[in-house]
Design an enzyme around this catalytic site. Structure first.
Site, mmCIF file in Angstrom:
data_model
loop_
_atom_site.group_PDB
_atom_site.id
_atom_site.type_symbol
_atom_site.label_atom_id
_atom_site.label_comp_id
_atom_site.label_asym_id
_atom_site.label_seq_id
_atom_site.Cartn_x
_atom_site.Cartn_y
_atom_site.Cartn_z
ATOM 1 N N TYR A 6 -17.130 6.217 -29.941
ATOM 2 C CA TYR A 6 -16.349 7.451 -30.065
ATOM 3 C C TYR A 6 -15.550 7.612 -28.778
ATOM 4 O O TYR A 6 -16.073 7.409 -27.677
ATOM 5 C CB TYR A 6 -17.262 8.663 -30.254
ATOM 6 C CG TYR A 6 -16.531 9.985 -30.216
ATOM 7 C CD1 TYR A 6 -16.091 10.590 -31.391
ATOM 8 C CD2 TYR A 6 -16.271 10.625 -29.008
ATOM 9 C CE1 TYR A 6 -15.406 11.795 -31.356
ATOM 10 C CE2 TYR A 6 -15.589 11.827 -28.964
ATOM 11 C CZ TYR A 6 -15.155 12.412 -30.139
ATOM 12 O OH TYR A 6 -14.473 13.610 -30.095
ATOM 13 N N GLU A 9 -8.094 11.844 -30.532
ATOM 14 C CA GLU A 9 -9.466 11.404 -30.822
ATOM 15 C C GLU A 9 -9.461 10.177 -31.714
ATOM 16 O O GLU A 9 -8.695 10.106 -32.680
ATOM 17 C CB GLU A 9 -10.234 12.539 -31.498
ATOM 18 C CG GLU A 9 -11.655 12.168 -31.905
ATOM 19 C CD GLU A 9 -12.319 13.271 -32.723
ATOM 20 O OE1 GLU A 9 -12.995 14.111 -32.111
ATOM 21 O OE2 GLU A 9 -12.144 13.286 -33.957
#
Length: 370
Positions: A101, A183
């Site tokens: 992530y 993101e």
């Protein structure tokens, strides 16, 4: 401005961030063309601005030609949190060895970006204990910080080199495009240690859009936002369940921040300006009532040019005509506020002397409903 995945990936590609081969389709003919270009197996991904599409079944794998049409048709008509997709992205399947992530978000309180990275991709990052959080200057991440972050994630060899490259490019992208959020979840690590962005969640600062004419093509106005504009007020649909209404963009934005600080999530931002009437405020409530995920309405009004009694009457009319059926939590001060309080007494609208009290009550109410 919240970009769709394929739009974010188009920008990532411009910055040298590797993304999978893909094809956007709006009908089955375009989907067949995309499948020929990419090859099967592939992944179908609904293009939505709301989150949670994976859990909602809006990402499907296609393992044979026979599966393409029924699965594509299913996604094309599948709503997620009241939103239909604006196209379906066909994407090649990556041979994933590991997932990460990685995100950068604008930390306004610190006047910098904050980088969050985790060795566990695809998870709810808030609940992940294995994450690294680092503050990054607005002009970009340093090589040393990127290398230190890679080491903390346990990356070595080619994977560490690839992570430093990816973090550097994502940081430059966020800075140059004035992104509030950039993101990637997940980042795929392939067998050779190289990395691919399997998703893209990008939010561009609306206040910076005038400096980025190249991003104008990505703007999308929903039917409700267009209806609001035609009625003389500004609306932005968000993902939460508390609608925030007020007179003045600054007031509404600060209220949105306070709601977030209190643990609530805004579902709409509506500014009815300084020339509001009972009729326009009533229309604003009608628009809000069409957003399915709204569980409460928070009104923060300072009555100067706008008489607060006009707002009170609009709320009463909206309840009387069953336009709204959710509770209203309001802080109304200024011209004729005492009279407004008397008018709303006994209704489902609850008035509070301060905005903090109104927010706490609204957040508590929607929390109980959940």
């Amino acid at each position: 401005m919240r970009l769709l995945e394929y739009q974010g990936k188009e920008l990532f590609d411009q910055y040298g961030i590797r993304v999978p081969r893909s094809h956007l389709a709006n009908n089955i003919t375009e989907a067949r063309e995309g499948a020929k270009k990419i090859g099967i197996p592939l992944v179908l991904k609904s293009q939505l601005t709301v989150g949670g599409r994976g859990k909602a079944g809006a990402i499907l794998k296609v393992k044979s030609q026979e599966e393409l049409e029924p699965k594509f048709t299913e996604l094309l008509h599948k709503e997620v949190k009241g939103e239909l997709p604006r196209g379906i992205l066909l994407e090649e399947m990556a041979p994933i060895k590991q997932e990460l992530y990685l995100s950068l978000f604008l930390n306004r309180s610190k006047r910098c970006y904050s980088l969050i990275a985790s060795a566990e991709g695809g998870v709810e990052i808030e609940s992940s204990g294995n994450k690294v959080v680092v503050d990054v200057p607005v002009d970009g991440i340093s090589m040393q910080t990127a290398e230190d972050t890679a080491a903390k994630l346990g990356l070595t060899g080619n994977a560490a080199v690839a992570f430093v490259d990816l973090a550097t490019k994502l940081s430059r992208f966020a800075s140059e495009k004035e992104a509030e959020l950039a993101e990637i979840n997940p980042v795929a690590i392939l067998g050779d240690g190289s990395m691919v962005a399997l998703d893209a969640k990008v939010i561009i600062d609306d206040n910076a859009m005038f400096r980025h004419p190249e991003l104008k093509k990505y703007e999308h106005v929903s039917a409700l936002e267009k209806q609001a504009e035609e009625s003389g007020f500004s609306l932005v649909e968000l993902e939460g369940n508390i609608a925030i209404l007020g007179n003045g963009a600054g007031l509404v934005m600060s209220t949105l921040d306070l709601v977030s600080d209190a643990g609530g999530k805004a579902g709409a931002f509506l500014d009815f300006g300084g020339k509001a009437t009972t009729e326009t405020i009533y229309e604003a409530l009608k628009v809000i009532s069409q957003i399915k995920h709204i569980d409460a309405i928070l009104v923060n009004l300072f009555g100067g040019i706008v008489k607060t009694t006009l707002v009170a009457q609009a709320i009463l009319d909206a309840y009387k005509n069953n336009v709204i059926n959710v509770p209203v939590f309001a802080r109304i001060s200024g011209a004729e506020s005492e009279k407004s309080r008397e008018m709303l007494q006994g209704s489902r609208a609850k008035l509070y002397p301060t905005v903090d009290e109104a927010i706490q009550a609204a957040v508590a109410a929607v929390g109980k409903k959940q």
